[in-house]
Design a protein around this motif. Structure first.
Motif, PDB file in Angstrom:
ATOM      1  N   PHE A   1       0.857  -1.177   0.000  1.00 43.53           N
ATOM      2  CA  PHE A   1       0.000   0.000   0.000  1.00 43.53           C
ATOM      3  C   PHE A   1       0.894   1.228   0.000  1.00 43.53           C
ATOM      4  CE2 PHE A   1      -3.130  -2.867   2.081  1.00 43.53           C
ATOM      5  CZ  PHE A   1      -4.175  -2.670   1.203  1.00 43.53           C
ATOM      6  N   ARG A   2       0.564   2.221  -0.776  1.00 45.39           N
ATOM      7  CA  ARG A   2       1.287   3.482  -0.788  1.00 45.39           C
ATOM      8  C   ARG A   2       0.425   4.506  -0.043  1.00 45.39           C
ATOM      9  NH1 ARG A   2       4.146   0.845  -3.758  1.00 45.39           N
ATOM     10  NH2 ARG A   2       5.014   0.803  -5.748  1.00 45.39           N
TER      11      ARG A   2
ATOM     12  N   ALA B   1     -12.225   8.887  -4.709  1.00 44.22           N
ATOM     13  CA  ALA B   1     -11.588   8.157  -5.809  1.00 44.22           C
ATOM     14  C   ALA B   1     -10.208   7.639  -5.392  1.00 44.22           C
ATOM     15  CB  ALA B   1     -11.474   9.051  -7.038  1.00 44.22           C
ATOM     16  N   GLN B   2      -9.463   8.453  -4.643  1.00 44.97           N
ATOM     17  CA  GLN B   2      -8.146   8.029  -4.182  1.00 44.97           C
ATOM     18  C   GLN B   2      -8.261   6.879  -3.183  1.00 44.97           C
ATOM     19  OE1 GLN B   2      -6.874  11.881  -2.831  1.00 44.97           O
ATOM     20  NE2 GLN B   2      -5.550  12.177  -4.616  1.00 44.97           N
ATOM     21  N   LEU B   3      -9.241   6.944  -2.273  1.00 47.43           N
ATOM     22  CA  LEU B   3      -9.468   5.860  -1.316  1.00 47.43           C
ATOM     23  C   LEU B   3      -9.832   4.578  -2.056  1.00 47.43           C
ATOM     24  CD1 LEU B   3      -9.782   4.727   1.540  1.00 47.43           C
ATOM     25  CD2 LEU B   3     -12.151   5.561   1.504  1.00 47.43           C
ATOM     26  N   SER B   4     -10.677   4.682  -3.056  1.00 43.17           N
ATOM     27  CA  SER B   4     -11.068   3.514  -3.844  1.00 43.17           C
ATOM     28  C   SER B   4      -9.848   2.877  -4.510  1.00 43.17           C
ATOM     29  CB  SER B   4     -12.097   3.919  -4.893  1.00 43.17           C
ATOM     30  OG  SER B   4     -12.465   2.814  -5.679  1.00 43.17           O
TER      31      SER B   4
ATOM     32  N   TRP C   1      -2.666   5.472  -5.385  1.00 41.47           N
ATOM     33  CA  TRP C   1      -3.676   6.546  -5.306  1.00 41.47           C
ATOM     34  C   TRP C   1      -3.129   7.868  -5.827  1.00 41.47           C
ATOM     35  CZ3 TRP C   1      -2.347  10.796  -2.560  1.00 41.47           C
ATOM     36  CH2 TRP C   1      -1.275  10.651  -1.686  1.00 41.47           C
ATOM     37  N   ARG C   2      -1.792   8.031  -5.870  1.00 42.02           N
ATOM     38  CA  ARG C   2      -1.200   9.293  -6.334  1.00 42.02           C
ATOM     39  C   ARG C   2      -1.440   9.523  -7.821  1.00 42.02           C
ATOM     40  NH1 ARG C   2       4.646   7.904  -4.227  1.00 42.02           N
ATOM     41  NH2 ARG C   2       3.952   6.018  -5.238  1.00 42.02           N
ATOM     42  N   LEU C   3      -1.808   8.472  -8.548  1.00 43.40           N
ATOM     43  CA  LEU C   3      -2.058   8.600  -9.982  1.00 43.40           C
ATOM     44  C   LEU C   3      -3.496   9.000 -10.293  1.00 43.40           C
ATOM     45  CD1 LEU C   3      -0.070   5.472 -11.190  1.00 43.40           C
ATOM     46  CD2 LEU C   3       0.707   7.845 -11.030  1.00 43.40           C
ATOM     47  N   VAL C   4      -4.347   9.039  -9.263  1.00 45.12           N
ATOM     48  CA  VAL C   4      -5.749   9.424  -9.435  1.00 45.12           C
ATOM     49  C   VAL C   4      -5.848  10.939  -9.343  1.00 45.12           C
ATOM     50  CG1 VAL C   4      -8.072   9.239  -8.476  1.00 45.12           C
ATOM     51  CG2 VAL C   4      -6.543   7.264  -8.437  1.00 45.12           C
ATOM     52  N   HIS C   5      -6.474  11.544 -10.337  1.00 41.02           N
ATOM     53  CA  HIS C   5      -6.624  13.004 -10.343  1.00 41.02           C
ATOM     54  C   HIS C   5      -7.973  13.367 -10.935  1.00 41.02           C
ATOM     55  CE1 HIS C   5      -5.832  13.012 -14.673  1.00 41.02           C
ATOM     56  NE2 HIS C   5      -4.895  12.131 -14.409  1.00 41.02           N
ATOM     57  N   GLU C   6      -8.339  14.621 -10.779  1.00 45.58           N
ATOM     58  CA  GLU C   6      -9.608  15.083 -11.342  1.00 45.58           C
ATOM     59  C   GLU C   6      -9.546  15.057 -12.863  1.00 45.58           C
ATOM     60  OE1 GLU C   6     -11.109  18.756  -9.834  1.00 45.58           O
ATOM     61  OE2 GLU C   6     -10.262  18.390  -7.864  1.00 45.58           O
TER      62      GLU C   6
END
Length: 62
Positions: free
Chosen positions: A20-21, A35-38, A46-51
């Motif tokens: 986990f990061r 979205a990041q939690l998902s 999760w750092r690759l998830v953005h608006e």
């Protein structure tokens, strides 16, 4: 642990591969969007998830 506004949620998950990061804890709080939690719970970074990016509409033809 996660507060969703109506109660406290506790999650447990074991990854078969990888790690986990986790985000940094600032002022005693770890902040993630839904979205990041998902993504985190799926074992993704999760750092690759953005608006979504907004593409401006053209102002004139051609």
């Amino acid at each position: 642990m996660f507060w969703d506004g109506t109660g406290l949620c506790l999650f447990a998950k074991r990854l078969e591969d990888g790690i986990f990061r986790w985000p940094k804890i600032e002022d005693g709080v770890m902040r993630l969007s839904a979205a990041q939690l998902s993504a985190l719970l799926e074992g993704l970074d999760w750092r690759l998830v953005h608006e979504a990016r907004v593409t401006p509409a053209p102002t004139q033809a051609g």
